[in-house]
Design an enzyme around this catalytic site. Sequence first.
Site, PDB file in Angstrom:
ATOM      1  N   GLU A  36      44.380  45.903  22.250  1.00 39.84           N
ATOM      2  CA  GLU A  36      45.248  44.736  22.092  1.00 39.84           C
ATOM      3  C   GLU A  36      44.889  43.876  20.875  1.00 39.84           C
ATOM      4  O   GLU A  36      44.897  42.647  20.954  1.00 39.84           O
ATOM      5  CB  GLU A  36      45.190  43.882  23.372  1.00 39.84           C
ATOM      6  CG  GLU A  36      45.636  44.661  24.597  1.00 39.84           C
ATOM      7  CD  GLU A  36      45.523  43.870  25.885  1.00 39.84           C
ATOM      8  OE1 GLU A  36      46.503  43.892  26.652  1.00 39.84           O
ATOM      9  OE2 GLU A  36      44.489  43.246  26.148  1.00 39.84           O
ATOM     10  N   ASP A  65      34.885  38.449  25.560  1.00 39.00           N
ATOM     11  CA  ASP A  65      36.343  38.402  25.473  1.00 39.00           C
ATOM     12  C   ASP A  65      36.742  37.051  24.885  1.00 39.00           C
ATOM     13  O   ASP A  65      35.881  36.245  24.535  1.00 39.00           O
ATOM     14  CB  ASP A  65      36.997  38.646  26.851  1.00 39.00           C
ATOM     15  CG  ASP A  65      38.329  39.374  26.703  1.00 39.00           C
ATOM     16  OD1 ASP A  65      39.226  38.826  26.035  1.00 39.00           O
ATOM     17  OD2 ASP A  65      38.471  40.491  27.234  1.00 39.00           O
ATOM     18  N   HIS A  89      40.165  40.284  20.994  1.00 34.79           N
ATOM     19  CA  HIS A  89      39.476  39.692  22.153  1.00 34.79           C
ATOM     20  C   HIS A  89      38.195  39.003  21.683  1.00 34.79           C
ATOM     21  O   HIS A  89      37.145  39.097  22.319  1.00 34.79           O
ATOM     22  CB  HIS A  89      39.188  40.758  23.214  1.00 34.79           C
ATOM     23  CG  HIS A  89      40.435  41.225  23.916  1.00 34.79           C
ATOM     24  ND1 HIS A  89      41.060  40.488  24.897  1.00 34.79           N
ATOM     25  CD2 HIS A  89      41.193  42.335  23.757  1.00 34.79           C
ATOM     26  CE1 HIS A  89      42.145  41.128  25.329  1.00 34.79           C
ATOM     27  NE2 HIS A  89      42.250  42.252  24.642  1.00 34.79           N
TER      28      HIS A  89
HETATM   29  C1  ACM Z   1      42.862  46.525  28.631  1.00 34.42           C
HETATM   30  O1  ACM Z   1      43.312  46.446  29.784  1.00 34.42           O
HETATM   31  N1  ACM Z   1      43.223  45.647  27.706  1.00 34.42           N
HETATM   32  C2  ACM Z   1      41.942  47.570  28.244  1.00 34.42           C
END
Ligand code: ACM
Length: 707
Positions: A347, A209, A283
């Site tokens: 995201e 991440d 991420h």
């Molecule tokens: C997530 O909670 N961004 C998968």
Amino acid sequence: MIRARRTLSAATAAALLGAVALPAAGAQARPGLPDLIPMPADVLPEPGSFALRESSAVRIAKDPEVARIADYFAGLLRTSHGLRLEVVTRRDARARDGGISFALDPGAPGSSPESYRLEVSPVQVVVSAREPRGLFYGAVTLWQLASAQRLHDGTLALPAMRIEDTPRFRWRGLMLDSARHFQSPEFILRYLDWMALHKLNVLGWHLTDDQGWRLEIKRYPRLTGVGAWRVPAGDAPLHDIDPGTHRPRLYGGSYTRQEVRRIVAHAAARNITIVPEIDMPGHATAAIVAYPELGVLDEPPAAVPSVWVVYPNLFNVEESTFVFIEHVLDEVMTLFPGEYIHTGGDEAVKDQWHASARIQARMRELGVASEEALQGYFTARIGAYLAAHGRRQIGWDEILAGGVPPAAAVMSWRGVEGAITAAQRGHDTVLSPAPTLYLDNRQGPTPAEPPGRGRVVTLEDVYRFDPLPGPLVHEQSRVLGVQANLWTEHVRTEADAAYMTWPRAAALAEVAWSPASGLDWDSFEQRLAAEFDRYRSLGIRYSDDVFAPPRVVGTYERHFSQDLGTCSAKLVLNLEDDAPLEGPRAVFLVDVMDPCWILPAVDLTQAAAITAAVGRVPFNFQIGRDIEAIHLDPPRTPAGELEVRLDRCDGAPAAVLPLAPAAGNDAVTVLPPAALPRQSGAHSLCLRFTQRALDPLWTIDWVQLSQ
Ligand code: ACM
């Protein structure tokens, strides 16, 4: 077809109760229903009981898989009861002369390789299944039956019954975020042990991440050498100087290939598949810090960040970057033998892609019309690479937006809509929706809850989660199953990770395993006492919030903590203090978009003074332009103050507590009391800080009124 048979005739129940002479360890469950979680598909109680003692041999045929399962069962019983059973191999493994037998039997019933049959009679116990996976679950059920009993004269009385069991879903998952906070390999092994005892069979392992890359990749050593280390947020870590480097001490860690192999083998022996997640194209900050050529910006991020935010740092789409990702996936596939590889996709804010001339030029070269479609190209390309290597791609539901390969599976997290769309478009899907299946939400309202998101998601909320909502009842064949996700931005310690997981993952296990017709919250709640006995015998930290006594409302209380709520519910988090560096830290409930607290109506007739325990937390949330909407009252003194108003949040304060005594303290400070003008009757109190800047953010631990 296996049918749930849960209700007993009074006569059967009486016969059963009469037969079980020894007391159960936990509170007595309803007569006839064994204290099992998840409840098997079909349970038929029978009269009598089997006396399990050290002389009860476990008989098996000569088969290493069966031997492993018998040893596993014997090991569990040794841990829980100190009983040492002998495992003996013989030609005819059926224990007609008494004892316990584990046997693979092609004629055993059940529609799944995980199905099994368990027969407990007064003379013998027979566990049978068509495949080792089923036999393993038979062993788990048998141990659960035993675990609810106490040893009496060296004997455990197992109530006689016939169980035929088969899972409702094949994907019964937990996801653990080891990127935001790192858990030791030993913890991961224990987590797998606990999952197996609930018949959970998939661990989604979130390994990369923005705030950390945790998986050793031999070809790219900087991913963990650089990408696994960061300075934690807050003042206290900034002043925690590493004597070796004379810089703030770095937080982090990573899993070596050897550790991963051990973890994967441990999982496999417990019928758990690990689905590794390498998140892309977003991420990705930690990877980009390690290898800046992977990023989009000319001036890439220089350090692994500690702010909780959706970062705009995406991988670029150069050929060299795809080569990098393929090399990484080659090593991932070598380490993780399971069918699915999770490639994230969530995201991925496209601001950098949108603003970059180079990315726009690549889009023209590739004939891709939008940034959304570019993510689709990215996903499809990686999916094809995995498919060419015999694997399947799974991604978060955002991958639906850019056009996704038909073979890819979709994990629905933004509610269940992604799962519905995916299934209707012919994709397999797993439901893991926020907020219900997000285990970083608090599980109860008390101040004893560890840090997490502020929303309360109770055990019952998880239990009542419907895994086939709306039109999905017509698309059942597309629903692989369900998964609960433990994100760890706010879950720093392993103890808290366990606490946030249990017993809510037990509720998930029953939703995922037991037939829909058999789900019964009252029954589940009654089986929890035995479940908690098991947790204690295994050393699992868990929440017993479900049994918290109801609060008495309306009486005069002097010390207020649980009652303290937020004025609004824009972005409520249960945040941990950044100090002290060692030992327990305070946890504060705060709406970071509206730092304002309400103490609901209390009788102030006898209250003459008020004090509060206050602290400060780093404002490490990137909320973009929303930050401009956060209202701050300017301070009256250099250090600022905590202002208390009656019945409303505007107008003149009724009491003012100066913050100067707390100014130099990183941890919690109890402010000197301030006089409260005499009132009669009940009033609510509104508490707000005056402060110039959001970081660090003042917060309240508790409030106290005195006479
Ligand atoms: C997530 O909670 N961004 C998968």
